[in-house]
Design a protein around this motif. Structure first.
Motif, PDB file in Angstrom:
ATOM      1  N   TYR A 179      10.873  62.038  16.685  1.00 43.70           N
ATOM      2  CA  TYR A 179      10.713  62.939  17.825  1.00 43.70           C
ATOM      3  C   TYR A 179      10.808  64.394  17.376  1.00 43.70           C
ATOM      4  O   TYR A 179      10.022  65.238  17.805  1.00 43.70           O
ATOM      5  N   PHE A 236       7.798  67.370  17.473  1.00 38.65           N
ATOM      6  CA  PHE A 236       7.968  68.699  18.054  1.00 38.65           C
ATOM      7  C   PHE A 236       7.616  69.785  17.034  1.00 38.65           C
ATOM      8  O   PHE A 236       6.870  70.717  17.344  1.00 38.65           O
ATOM      9  N   ASN A 281      -2.046  74.727  25.948  1.00 38.76           N
ATOM     10  CA  ASN A 281      -1.759  73.674  26.924  1.00 38.76           C
ATOM     11  C   ASN A 281      -1.492  72.332  26.243  1.00 38.76           C
ATOM     12  O   ASN A 281      -0.721  71.523  26.739  1.00 38.76           O
ATOM     13  N   ILE A 289       2.118  72.444  24.974  1.00 37.93           N
ATOM     14  CA  ILE A 289       3.068  72.178  26.058  1.00 37.93           C
ATOM     15  C   ILE A 289       3.133  70.685  26.349  1.00 37.93           C
ATOM     16  O   ILE A 289       4.220  70.121  26.525  1.00 37.93           O
ATOM     17  N   LEU A 290       1.991  70.019  26.359  1.00 39.13           N
ATOM     18  CA  LEU A 290       1.956  68.582  26.622  1.00 39.13           C
ATOM     19  C   LEU A 290       2.729  67.796  25.567  1.00 39.13           C
ATOM     20  O   LEU A 290       3.590  66.973  25.900  1.00 39.13           O
ATOM     21  N   TYR A 291       2.461  68.061  24.293  1.00 38.09           N
ATOM     22  CA  TYR A 291       3.109  67.305  23.227  1.00 38.09           C
ATOM     23  C   TYR A 291       4.592  67.645  23.106  1.00 38.09           C
ATOM     24  O   TYR A 291       5.416  66.766  22.837  1.00 38.09           O
ATOM     25  N   CYS A 292       4.936  68.892  23.316  1.00 33.18           N
ATOM     26  CA  CYS A 292       6.356  69.272  23.248  1.00 33.18           C
ATOM     27  C   CYS A 292       7.132  68.674  24.408  1.00 33.18           C
ATOM     28  O   CYS A 292       8.258  68.204  24.226  1.00 33.18           O
ATOM     29  N   LEU A 293       6.531  68.692  25.605  1.00 31.09           N
ATOM     30  CA  LEU A 293       7.205  68.061  26.740  1.00 31.09           C
ATOM     31  C   LEU A 293       7.332  66.563  26.550  1.00 31.09           C
ATOM     32  O   LEU A 293       8.347  65.960  26.919  1.00 31.09           O
ATOM     33  N   ALA A 294       6.313  65.935  25.983  1.00 30.39           N
ATOM     34  CA  ALA A 294       6.387  64.498  25.724  1.00 30.39           C
ATOM     35  C   ALA A 294       7.465  64.191  24.694  1.00 30.39           C
ATOM     36  O   ALA A 294       8.268  63.274  24.872  1.00 30.39           O
ATOM     37  N   LEU A 300      10.087  66.106  23.780  1.00 23.52           N
ATOM     38  CA  LEU A 300      11.427  66.430  24.267  1.00 23.52           C
ATOM     39  C   LEU A 300      11.789  65.629  25.510  1.00 23.52           C
ATOM     40  O   LEU A 300      12.937  65.196  25.653  1.00 23.52           O
ATOM     41  N   GLY A 301      10.819  65.430  26.403  1.00 22.37           N
ATOM     42  CA  GLY A 301      11.093  64.674  27.621  1.00 22.37           C
ATOM     43  C   GLY A 301      11.431  63.217  27.350  1.00 22.37           C
ATOM     44  O   GLY A 301      12.268  62.627  28.036  1.00 22.37           O
TER      45      GLY A 301
END
Length: 100
Positions: A52, A56, A71, A74-79, A81-82
């Motif tokens: 993970y 990131f 964009n 943001i998608l990959y970082c949110l995935a 980290l989320g």
């Protein structure tokens, strides 16, 4: 395109390692070297958490090399980290309980 596949595969492998680490460790204990299953569980679980983190960092690296757009970052970082934070916390909890 291959950069996106790398990031998606890292997230998938990290999730698999973290969620099914105990099952994988049990399988390896019975079918591979005669080690304690806790060692397998620890290595597999922390490898998933590391994947993970690598996802990131790679997403940020690919943004700096202009391979990814903002964009997509943001998608990959949110995935990463989320999924990584709650699943990683669960994995640390399982490893800590297993070690006693």
């Amino acid at each position: 395109m291959k950069y996106r596949i790398i990031l998606i595969m890292l997230i998938a492998v990290a999730t698999t390692f973290c969620l099914f680490g105990a099952d994988i460790a049990g399988f390896l204990t019975g079918h591979k070297y005669n080690l304690n299953g806790l060692y397998y569980l620890t290595v597999i679980s922390y490898s998933g958490i590391l994947f993970y983190l690598v996802t990131f960092l790679l997403a940020i690296f690919f943004l700096k090399k202009k391979v990814l757009k903002n964009n997509e970052l943001i998608l990959y970082c949110l995935a990463a980290l989320g999924l990584g934070i709650p699943i990683g916390m669960w994995t640390i909890f399982v490893v800590a309980l297993s070690w006693g």
